[in-house]
Design a protein around this motif. Structure first.
Motif, PDB file in Angstrom:
ATOM      1  N   MET A   1       0.409  -1.212  -0.202  1.00 20.72           N
ATOM      2  CA  MET A   1      -0.074  -0.053  -0.042  1.00 20.72           C
ATOM      3  C   MET A   1       0.972   1.714   0.242  1.00 20.72           C
ATOM      4  O   MET A   1       0.322   2.118  -0.683  1.00 20.72           O
ATOM      5  CB  MET A   1      -0.924   0.119   1.232  1.00 20.72           C
ATOM      6  N   VAL A   2       2.050   1.432   0.683  1.00 19.54           N
ATOM      7  CA  VAL A   2       2.714   2.568   1.254  1.00 19.54           C
ATOM      8  C   VAL A   2       3.479   1.999  -0.739  1.00 19.54           C
ATOM      9  O   VAL A   2       3.740   3.746  -1.598  1.00 19.54           O
ATOM     10  CB  VAL A   2       3.719   2.119   2.211  1.00 19.54           C
ATOM     11  N   ALA A   7       4.103   6.182  -5.262  1.00 17.15           N
ATOM     12  CA  ALA A   7       4.434   6.500  -6.692  1.00 17.15           C
ATOM     13  C   ALA A   7       3.057   7.841  -7.049  1.00 17.15           C
ATOM     14  O   ALA A   7       3.390   8.263  -8.005  1.00 17.15           O
ATOM     15  CB  ALA A   7       3.177   4.771  -7.455  1.00 17.15           C
ATOM     16  N   VAL A   8       2.269   7.345  -6.408  1.00 15.82           N
ATOM     17  CA  VAL A   8       1.598   8.825  -6.459  1.00 15.82           C
ATOM     18  C   VAL A   8       1.786  10.391  -5.641  1.00 15.82           C
ATOM     19  O   VAL A   8       1.865  11.517  -6.890  1.00 15.82           O
ATOM     20  CB  VAL A   8       0.144   8.924  -5.933  1.00 15.82           C
TER      21      VAL A   8
END
Length: 114
Positions: A1-2, A7-8
């Motif tokens: 999830m991290v 990446a965003v």
């Protein structure tokens, strides 16, 4: 999830950093424009030849600078304008940094010097 969050966030961080550096560059160019305009106005007020004053001011500025030097019996004026391009290949228009300096023309300085 991290990994997905990084990446965003990473492209946004790069974009903010690039535009922050553009702001710092624009501020630096503003200081250079102000200093060059002041030096040019003082030289023109002393009676230096106007083409020599313009050459001195252009030499102190980044490429693409536009300089206007005028002198009359009362005031010597130097106006400077420099475009500061944005980072990378963006569709953002360049900033135009401007500075102006005036100095009282010294008596007898209105005559052209060789």
């Amino acid at each position: 999830m991290v990994t997905a969050e990084i990446a965003v966030a990473l492209p946004a961080l790069v974009l903010v950093t690039a535009f922050s550096m553009w702001g710092v560059t624009a501020a630096s160019v503003q200081v250079a424009c102000t200093d060059a305009a002041r030096s040019g106005a003082r030289a023109a007020a002393r009676g230096e030849a106007l083409p020599a004053v313009e050459a001195m001011v252009v030499a102190a500025l980044p490429a693409g600078a536009q300089v206007d030097v005028r002198r009359d019996a009362a005031i010597s004026l130097v106006e400077v304008s420099v475009p500061v391009s944005p980072p990378g290949h963006t569709n953002v228009l360049p900033l135009t940094v401007q500075a102006e300096a005036r100095a009282a023309t010294e008596p007898g300085a209105n005559a052209t010097r060789s």
